[in-house]
Design a protein around this motif. Sequence first.
Motif, PDB file in Angstrom:
ATOM      1  N   VAL A 100     -80.025-109.851 -48.696  1.00  0.00           N
ATOM      2  CA  VAL A 100     -78.789-110.440 -49.223  1.00  0.00           C
ATOM      3  C   VAL A 100     -77.629-110.122 -48.291  1.00  0.00           C
ATOM      4  CG1 VAL A 100     -77.155-110.377 -51.159  1.00  0.00           C
ATOM      5  CG2 VAL A 100     -79.618-110.364 -51.600  1.00  0.00           C
ATOM      6  N   ALA A 101     -77.618-108.866 -47.807  1.00  0.00           N
ATOM      7  CA  ALA A 101     -76.545-108.465 -46.891  1.00  0.00           C
ATOM      8  C   ALA A 101     -76.619-109.245 -45.583  1.00  0.00           C
ATOM      9  CB  ALA A 101     -76.637-106.969 -46.613  1.00  0.00           C
ATOM     10  N   ASP A 102     -77.850-109.447 -45.085  1.00  0.00           N
ATOM     11  CA  ASP A 102     -78.034-110.212 -43.844  1.00  0.00           C
ATOM     12  C   ASP A 102     -77.550-111.650 -44.007  1.00  0.00           C
ATOM     13  OD1 ASP A 102     -79.099-108.034 -42.593  1.00  0.00           O
ATOM     14  OD2 ASP A 102     -81.189-108.617 -42.893  1.00  0.00           O
ATOM     15  N   GLU A 103     -77.823-112.241 -45.175  1.00  0.00           N
ATOM     16  CA  GLU A 103     -77.399-113.616 -45.415  1.00  0.00           C
ATOM     17  C   GLU A 103     -75.872-113.720 -45.439  1.00  0.00           C
ATOM     18  OE1 GLU A 103     -77.669-117.553 -45.699  1.00  0.00           O
ATOM     19  OE2 GLU A 103     -79.330-116.163 -45.347  1.00  0.00           O
ATOM     20  N   THR A 104     -75.238-112.727 -46.053  1.00  0.00           N
ATOM     21  CA  THR A 104     -73.763-112.724 -46.071  1.00  0.00           C
ATOM     22  C   THR A 104     -73.208-112.529 -44.660  1.00  0.00           C
ATOM     23  OG1 THR A 104     -73.827-110.358 -46.595  1.00  0.00           O
ATOM     24  CG2 THR A 104     -73.576-111.891 -48.448  1.00  0.00           C
ATOM     25  N   VAL A 105     -73.890-111.701 -43.866  1.00  0.00           N
ATOM     26  CA  VAL A 105     -73.459-111.499 -42.469  1.00  0.00           C
ATOM     27  C   VAL A 105     -73.647-112.782 -41.669  1.00  0.00           C
ATOM     28  CG1 VAL A 105     -73.983-110.250 -40.329  1.00  0.00           C
ATOM     29  CG2 VAL A 105     -73.861-109.012 -42.490  1.00  0.00           C
ATOM     30  N   ASN A 106     -74.770-113.482 -41.907  1.00  0.00           N
ATOM     31  CA  ASN A 106     -75.024-114.742 -41.188  1.00  0.00           C
ATOM     32  C   ASN A 106     -73.963-115.801 -41.493  1.00  0.00           C
ATOM     33  OD1 ASN A 106     -77.319-113.778 -39.926  1.00  0.00           O
ATOM     34  ND2 ASN A 106     -78.697-114.492 -41.531  1.00  0.00           N
TER      35      ASN A 106
END
Length: 350
Positions: A100-106
Amino acid sequence: KENKKRKRTEEVEKVSEDQCSSVVQEPPVKAKKPRKKELSKAEKKLANRESALERADEEEEQKLFQSKAKQKKGASHAITKSVVNSDTGTTIKQQQKKKVADETVNRRTVFVGNLPVNCTVQALKSLFKGYGQIKSIRFRSLVPAEDTLSKKLAAIKHKVHPNAKFVNAYVVFKEECDAIKALNENGTEIASGFHIRVDIASKTNSHDNKRSVFLGNLSYDIGDDAVREHFSVCGGVVAVRIVRDRKTGLGKGFGYVLFENTDAVHLALKLNDSLLMGRKIRVKRCGEKWKAPQKSPGRSRAPKDSVDATLKNKRRSNDSFVGEKANPLKKSTKPKRLKTVPRNKAGKNE
Protein backbone atom coordinates in the motif's frame (compact mmCIF):
# COMPACT_ATOMS: atom_id res chain seq x y z
CA LYS A 1 26.79 -90.45 93.29
CA GLU A 2 29.73 -89.40 91.26
CA ASN A 3 29.23 -92.36 88.95
CA LYS A 4 25.56 -91.45 88.41
CA LYS A 5 26.53 -87.87 87.47
CA ARG A 6 29.11 -89.13 84.98
CA LYS A 7 26.57 -91.48 83.37
CA ARG A 8 24.04 -88.63 83.01
CA THR A 9 26.60 -86.31 81.41
CA GLU A 10 27.64 -89.03 78.99
CA GLU A 11 24.02 -89.68 78.05
CA VAL A 12 23.39 -85.98 77.47
CA GLU A 13 26.52 -85.75 75.29
CA LYS A 14 25.40 -88.75 73.22
CA VAL A 15 21.96 -87.26 72.68
CA SER A 16 23.45 -83.94 71.57
CA GLU A 17 25.86 -85.76 69.19
CA ASP A 18 22.98 -87.75 67.69
CA GLN A 19 20.99 -84.57 67.16
CA CYS A 20 23.96 -82.83 65.44
CA SER A 21 24.57 -85.82 63.17
CA SER A 22 20.88 -85.94 62.23
CA VAL A 23 20.96 -82.22 61.39
CA VAL A 24 24.07 -82.61 59.26
CA GLN A 25 22.94 -85.74 57.43
CA GLU A 26 19.39 -84.62 56.55
CA PRO A 27 19.28 -82.86 53.17
CA PRO A 28 17.67 -79.42 52.97
CA VAL A 29 13.98 -79.54 52.33
CA LYS A 30 12.98 -77.87 49.02
CA ALA A 31 10.19 -75.29 49.18
CA LYS A 32 7.22 -76.48 47.28
CA LYS A 33 6.27 -74.21 44.37
CA PRO A 34 2.65 -73.20 44.26
CA ARG A 35 0.89 -74.84 41.35
CA LYS A 36 -0.61 -72.56 38.76
CA LYS A 37 -4.32 -72.66 38.64
CA GLU A 38 -5.67 -73.70 35.29
CA LEU A 39 -7.84 -70.87 33.88
CA SER A 40 -11.19 -71.61 32.36
CA LYS A 41 -12.14 -70.58 28.84
CA ALA A 42 -14.21 -67.62 30.05
CA GLU A 43 -11.32 -66.38 32.21
CA LYS A 44 -8.94 -66.71 29.23
CA LYS A 45 -11.29 -64.68 27.05
CA LEU A 46 -11.51 -61.99 29.69
CA ALA A 47 -7.74 -61.86 30.00
CA ASN A 48 -7.32 -61.56 26.23
CA ARG A 49 -9.88 -58.77 26.08
CA GLU A 50 -8.19 -56.88 28.87
CA SER A 51 -4.80 -57.14 27.17
CA ALA A 52 -6.31 -56.01 23.84
CA LEU A 53 -7.95 -53.03 25.56
CA GLU A 54 -4.67 -52.10 27.21
CA ARG A 55 -2.88 -52.23 23.84
CA ALA A 56 -5.60 -50.10 22.21
CA ASP A 57 -5.30 -47.53 25.01
CA GLU A 58 -1.53 -47.40 24.54
CA GLU A 59 -1.90 -46.94 20.75
CA GLU A 60 -4.45 -44.14 21.25
CA GLU A 61 -2.11 -42.40 23.67
CA GLN A 62 0.74 -42.62 21.13
CA LYS A 63 -1.48 -41.24 18.35
CA LEU A 64 -2.64 -38.35 20.53
CA PHE A 65 0.94 -37.57 21.44
CA GLN A 66 2.00 -37.62 17.75
CA SER A 67 -0.95 -35.43 16.68
CA LYS A 68 -0.13 -32.91 19.42
CA ALA A 69 3.49 -32.85 18.31
CA LYS A 70 2.41 -32.26 14.70
CA GLN A 71 0.06 -29.46 15.76
CA LYS A 72 2.85 -27.83 17.71
CA LYS A 73 5.16 -28.08 14.69
CA GLY A 74 2.49 -26.62 12.35
CA ALA A 75 1.77 -23.80 14.77
CA SER A 76 5.46 -22.99 15.10
CA HIS A 77 5.87 -23.15 11.29
CA ALA A 78 2.89 -20.84 10.80
CA ILE A 79 4.27 -18.45 13.42
CA THR A 80 7.65 -18.42 11.72
CA LYS A 81 5.94 -17.80 8.37
CA SER A 82 3.88 -14.96 9.76
CA VAL A 83 6.76 -13.54 11.77
CA VAL A 84 9.57 -13.78 9.24
CA ASN A 85 9.46 -14.20 5.49
CA SER A 86 12.55 -15.94 4.11
CA ASP A 87 13.04 -13.49 1.23
CA THR A 88 12.30 -10.08 2.70
CA GLY A 89 12.57 -10.71 6.44
CA THR A 90 9.27 -8.95 7.08
CA THR A 91 5.87 -10.11 8.27
CA ILE A 92 2.93 -10.67 5.88
CA LYS A 93 1.05 -7.79 7.44
CA GLN A 94 4.10 -5.61 6.99
CA GLN A 95 4.31 -6.74 3.36
CA GLN A 96 0.70 -5.72 2.76
CA LYS A 97 1.35 -2.37 4.39
CA LYS A 98 4.48 -2.04 2.28
CA LYS A 99 2.50 -2.70 -0.92
CA VAL A 100 0.00 0.00 0.00
CA ALA A 101 2.86 2.33 0.87
CA ASP A 102 4.61 1.55 -2.43
CA GLU A 103 1.44 2.33 -4.36
CA THR A 104 1.10 5.69 -2.62
CA VAL A 105 4.77 6.40 -3.38
CA ASN A 106 4.24 5.44 -7.04
CA ARG A 107 1.42 7.96 -7.30
CA ARG A 108 3.88 10.62 -6.16
CA THR A 109 6.57 9.35 -8.54
CA VAL A 110 7.14 10.53 -12.10
CA PHE A 111 8.86 8.44 -14.79
CA VAL A 112 11.12 10.46 -17.09
CA GLY A 113 12.25 8.65 -20.24
CA ASN A 114 14.58 9.37 -23.17
CA LEU A 115 17.09 11.42 -21.17
CA PRO A 116 20.62 11.92 -22.53
CA VAL A 117 23.39 9.85 -20.94
CA ASN A 118 25.18 12.93 -19.59
CA CYS A 119 22.08 14.13 -17.71
CA THR A 120 22.66 14.88 -14.01
CA VAL A 121 20.55 15.01 -10.87
CA GLN A 122 20.96 18.80 -10.69
CA ALA A 123 19.62 19.21 -14.24
CA LEU A 124 16.49 17.20 -13.38
CA LYS A 125 16.01 19.09 -10.12
CA SER A 126 16.19 22.43 -11.91
CA LEU A 127 13.60 21.15 -14.42
CA PHE A 128 11.03 19.84 -11.89
CA LYS A 129 11.60 21.93 -8.75
CA GLY A 130 9.02 24.48 -9.88
CA TYR A 131 6.20 21.92 -9.45
CA GLY A 132 6.86 21.05 -5.80
CA GLN A 133 9.26 19.63 -3.25
CA ILE A 134 11.37 16.74 -4.60
CA LYS A 135 12.25 13.93 -2.19
CA SER A 136 14.56 11.82 -4.38
CA ILE A 137 15.82 11.26 -7.93
CA ARG A 138 17.20 7.95 -9.20
CA PHE A 139 18.48 6.95 -12.65
CA ARG A 140 17.57 3.67 -14.33
CA SER A 141 18.20 1.73 -17.61
CA LEU A 142 21.94 2.36 -17.41
CA VAL A 143 24.29 0.13 -19.38
CA PRO A 144 27.61 -0.15 -17.44
CA ALA A 145 30.88 0.23 -19.34
CA GLU A 146 32.17 -3.02 -17.77
CA ASP A 147 30.39 -6.24 -16.85
CA THR A 148 31.92 -6.21 -13.36
CA LEU A 149 30.31 -2.87 -12.52
CA SER A 150 26.77 -2.73 -11.16
CA LYS A 151 24.25 -0.22 -12.51
CA LYS A 152 24.34 1.72 -9.25
CA LEU A 153 28.12 2.08 -9.34
CA ALA A 154 28.01 2.97 -13.03
CA ALA A 155 25.52 5.74 -12.24
CA ILE A 156 27.65 7.09 -9.37
CA LYS A 157 30.95 6.91 -11.26
CA HIS A 158 29.35 7.92 -14.62
CA LYS A 159 30.90 4.89 -16.31
CA VAL A 160 28.32 4.18 -19.02
CA HIS A 161 28.75 2.07 -22.16
CA PRO A 162 29.88 4.22 -25.13
CA ASN A 163 27.07 2.88 -27.35
CA ALA A 164 24.40 3.82 -24.80
CA LYS A 165 22.52 6.92 -25.97
CA PHE A 166 19.84 7.47 -23.32
CA VAL A 167 18.82 6.78 -19.71
CA ASN A 168 15.60 6.90 -17.71
CA ALA A 169 14.90 8.37 -14.30
CA TYR A 170 12.33 8.46 -11.49
CA VAL A 171 11.52 11.69 -9.67
CA VAL A 172 9.68 11.30 -6.33
CA PHE A 173 7.67 14.31 -5.11
CA LYS A 174 6.41 14.96 -1.59
CA GLU A 175 2.79 15.46 -2.71
CA GLU A 176 0.74 13.59 -5.31
CA CYS A 177 -0.67 16.80 -6.81
CA ASP A 178 2.89 17.99 -7.54
CA ALA A 179 3.57 14.84 -9.58
CA ILE A 180 0.40 15.45 -11.63
CA LYS A 181 1.53 19.01 -12.32
CA ALA A 182 4.95 17.75 -13.49
CA LEU A 183 3.26 15.92 -16.41
CA ASN A 184 3.26 19.27 -18.23
CA GLU A 185 6.94 18.67 -19.02
CA ASN A 186 6.02 15.71 -21.26
CA GLY A 187 7.45 16.17 -24.76
CA THR A 188 9.85 18.98 -23.84
CA GLU A 189 13.24 18.94 -25.57
CA ILE A 190 15.74 18.74 -22.74
CA ALA A 191 18.67 18.50 -25.19
CA SER A 192 19.12 18.47 -28.95
CA GLY A 193 17.27 15.40 -30.28
CA PHE A 194 15.94 14.33 -26.84
CA HIS A 195 12.22 14.87 -26.25
CA ILE A 196 11.50 13.48 -22.80
CA ARG A 197 8.55 11.28 -21.90
CA VAL A 198 6.96 12.08 -18.53
CA ASP A 199 4.37 9.76 -16.99
CA ILE A 200 3.06 8.68 -13.56
CA ALA A 201 4.83 5.55 -12.30
CA SER A 202 1.68 4.06 -10.72
CA LYS A 203 0.51 0.69 -12.10
CA THR A 204 -3.11 1.83 -12.00
CA ASN A 205 -2.36 4.42 -14.67
CA SER A 206 -4.28 3.30 -17.79
CA HIS A 207 -3.14 3.69 -21.38
CA ASP A 208 -5.50 5.01 -24.07
CA ASN A 209 -5.43 2.44 -26.88
CA LYS A 210 -7.79 4.46 -29.08
CA ARG A 211 -5.16 7.19 -29.49
CA SER A 212 -2.24 4.78 -29.93
CA VAL A 213 -0.67 2.71 -32.68
CA PHE A 214 1.60 -0.31 -32.52
CA LEU A 215 4.86 -0.32 -34.49
CA GLY A 216 6.64 -3.46 -35.63
CA ASN A 217 9.83 -4.36 -37.54
CA LEU A 218 11.71 -1.39 -36.08
CA SER A 219 15.48 -1.11 -36.18
CA TYR A 220 17.18 -2.29 -32.97
CA ASP A 221 19.25 0.89 -32.55
CA ILE A 222 16.40 3.33 -33.35
CA GLY A 223 15.80 6.32 -31.10
CA ASP A 224 12.56 7.83 -29.83
CA ASP A 225 13.06 11.07 -31.75
CA ALA A 226 13.41 9.28 -35.10
CA VAL A 227 9.97 7.72 -34.58
CA ARG A 228 8.55 11.05 -33.40
CA GLU A 229 9.75 12.82 -36.54
CA HIS A 230 8.39 10.06 -38.78
CA PHE A 231 4.87 10.32 -37.31
CA SER A 232 4.78 14.07 -36.67
CA VAL A 233 3.16 14.47 -40.12
CA CYS A 234 0.05 12.67 -38.82
CA GLY A 235 -0.56 15.01 -35.88
CA GLY A 236 0.56 15.93 -32.38
CA VAL A 237 2.64 13.14 -30.80
CA VAL A 238 2.17 12.88 -27.03
CA ALA A 239 4.69 10.12 -26.34
CA VAL A 240 6.87 7.50 -28.02
CA ARG A 241 7.75 4.25 -26.28
CA ILE A 242 10.21 1.75 -27.75
CA VAL A 243 10.50 -1.52 -25.82
CA ARG A 244 14.16 -2.18 -25.03
CA ASP A 245 16.32 -4.84 -23.42
CA ARG A 246 17.22 -4.05 -19.82
CA LYS A 247 20.80 -5.32 -20.01
CA THR A 248 21.93 -3.99 -23.39
CA GLY A 249 19.55 -1.04 -23.89
CA LEU A 250 18.89 -2.10 -27.49
CA GLY A 251 15.38 -2.09 -28.91
CA LYS A 252 13.39 -5.31 -29.30
CA GLY A 253 11.97 -4.30 -32.67
CA PHE A 254 8.59 -2.92 -31.60
CA GLY A 255 7.11 0.10 -29.87
CA TYR A 256 4.09 2.42 -29.46
CA VAL A 257 3.13 5.96 -30.40
CA LEU A 258 0.50 7.94 -28.47
CA PHE A 259 -1.22 10.80 -30.35
CA GLU A 260 -3.25 13.76 -29.12
CA ASN A 261 -6.45 12.63 -30.89
CA THR A 262 -7.91 9.69 -32.80
CA ASP A 263 -7.74 11.48 -36.17
CA ALA A 264 -3.97 11.18 -36.10
CA VAL A 265 -4.33 7.40 -35.69
CA HIS A 266 -6.19 7.14 -39.04
CA LEU A 267 -3.37 9.03 -40.77
CA ALA A 268 -0.70 6.96 -39.00
CA LEU A 269 -2.22 3.71 -40.29
CA LYS A 270 -1.53 4.92 -43.84
CA LEU A 271 2.21 4.85 -43.01
CA ASN A 272 2.09 1.06 -42.85
CA ASP A 273 4.98 -0.48 -44.89
CA SER A 274 6.72 2.92 -44.99
CA LEU A 275 10.52 3.02 -44.76
CA LEU A 276 12.14 4.07 -41.47
CA MET A 277 15.92 3.69 -41.13
CA GLY A 278 15.95 1.35 -44.13
CA ARG A 279 13.19 -0.98 -42.84
CA LYS A 280 9.55 -1.37 -43.78
CA ILE A 281 7.69 -0.77 -40.54
CA ARG A 282 4.38 -2.32 -39.55
CA VAL A 283 1.69 0.06 -38.24
CA LYS A 284 -1.61 -1.11 -36.76
CA ARG A 285 -4.09 -0.24 -34.06
CA CYS A 286 -3.35 -1.30 -30.50
CA GLY A 287 -5.16 -4.52 -29.64
CA GLU A 288 -5.44 -5.83 -33.21
CA LYS A 289 -3.81 -9.13 -34.07
CA TRP A 290 -1.32 -9.10 -36.92
CA LYS A 291 -2.11 -11.51 -39.76
CA ALA A 292 0.68 -12.78 -41.99
CA PRO A 293 0.21 -12.02 -45.70
CA GLN A 294 -1.07 -14.94 -47.79
CA LYS A 295 1.35 -16.58 -50.22
CA SER A 296 -1.03 -16.55 -53.19
CA PRO A 297 -3.18 -13.41 -52.97
CA GLY A 298 -3.80 -13.36 -56.80
CA ARG A 299 -5.89 -16.54 -56.79
CA SER A 300 -9.61 -15.99 -56.97
CA ARG A 301 -12.18 -18.17 -55.27
CA ALA A 302 -13.53 -21.12 -57.21
CA PRO A 303 -17.13 -20.78 -58.44
CA LYS A 304 -19.90 -22.49 -56.51
CA ASP A 305 -20.67 -24.93 -59.35
CA SER A 306 -17.16 -26.33 -59.34
CA VAL A 307 -17.25 -26.59 -55.54
CA ASP A 308 -20.53 -28.51 -55.70
CA ALA A 309 -19.09 -30.83 -58.36
CA THR A 310 -16.03 -31.58 -56.24
CA LEU A 311 -18.25 -32.29 -53.24
CA LYS A 312 -20.35 -34.70 -55.31
CA ASN A 313 -17.22 -36.47 -56.56
CA LYS A 314 -15.99 -36.82 -53.00
CA ARG A 315 -19.29 -38.31 -51.93
CA ARG A 316 -19.17 -40.75 -54.84
CA SER A 317 -15.64 -41.72 -54.00
CA ASN A 318 -16.66 -42.37 -50.41
CA ASP A 319 -19.69 -44.45 -51.55
CA SER A 320 -17.65 -46.45 -54.09
CA PHE A 321 -16.90 -49.18 -51.55
CA VAL A 322 -20.53 -49.81 -50.69
CA GLY A 323 -20.79 -52.50 -53.39
CA GLU A 324 -18.27 -54.65 -51.57
CA LYS A 325 -20.45 -54.79 -48.49
CA ALA A 326 -23.11 -57.45 -48.14
CA ASN A 327 -26.47 -55.75 -48.31
CA PRO A 328 -29.18 -57.57 -46.32
CA LEU A 329 -32.07 -58.92 -48.39
CA LYS A 330 -35.34 -57.16 -47.96
CA LYS A 331 -38.05 -59.32 -46.53
CA SER A 332 -41.23 -59.30 -48.56
CA THR A 333 -44.32 -58.23 -46.68
CA LYS A 334 -46.65 -60.47 -48.77
CA PRO A 335 -47.87 -63.64 -46.98
CA LYS A 336 -46.47 -66.91 -48.32
CA ARG A 337 -48.89 -69.26 -50.12
CA LEU A 338 -49.01 -72.95 -49.35
CA LYS A 339 -47.88 -75.26 -52.16
CA THR A 340 -50.68 -77.30 -53.70
CA VAL A 341 -49.87 -80.93 -54.33
CA PRO A 342 -51.66 -82.63 -57.29
CA ARG A 343 -54.02 -85.52 -56.57
CA ASN A 344 -52.22 -88.09 -58.70
CA LYS A 345 -48.97 -87.62 -56.81
CA ALA A 346 -50.79 -87.75 -53.50
CA GLY A 347 -52.44 -91.12 -54.45
CA LYS A 348 -49.13 -92.65 -55.45
CA ASN A 349 -47.55 -91.72 -52.17
CA GLU A 350 -50.39 -93.45 -50.36
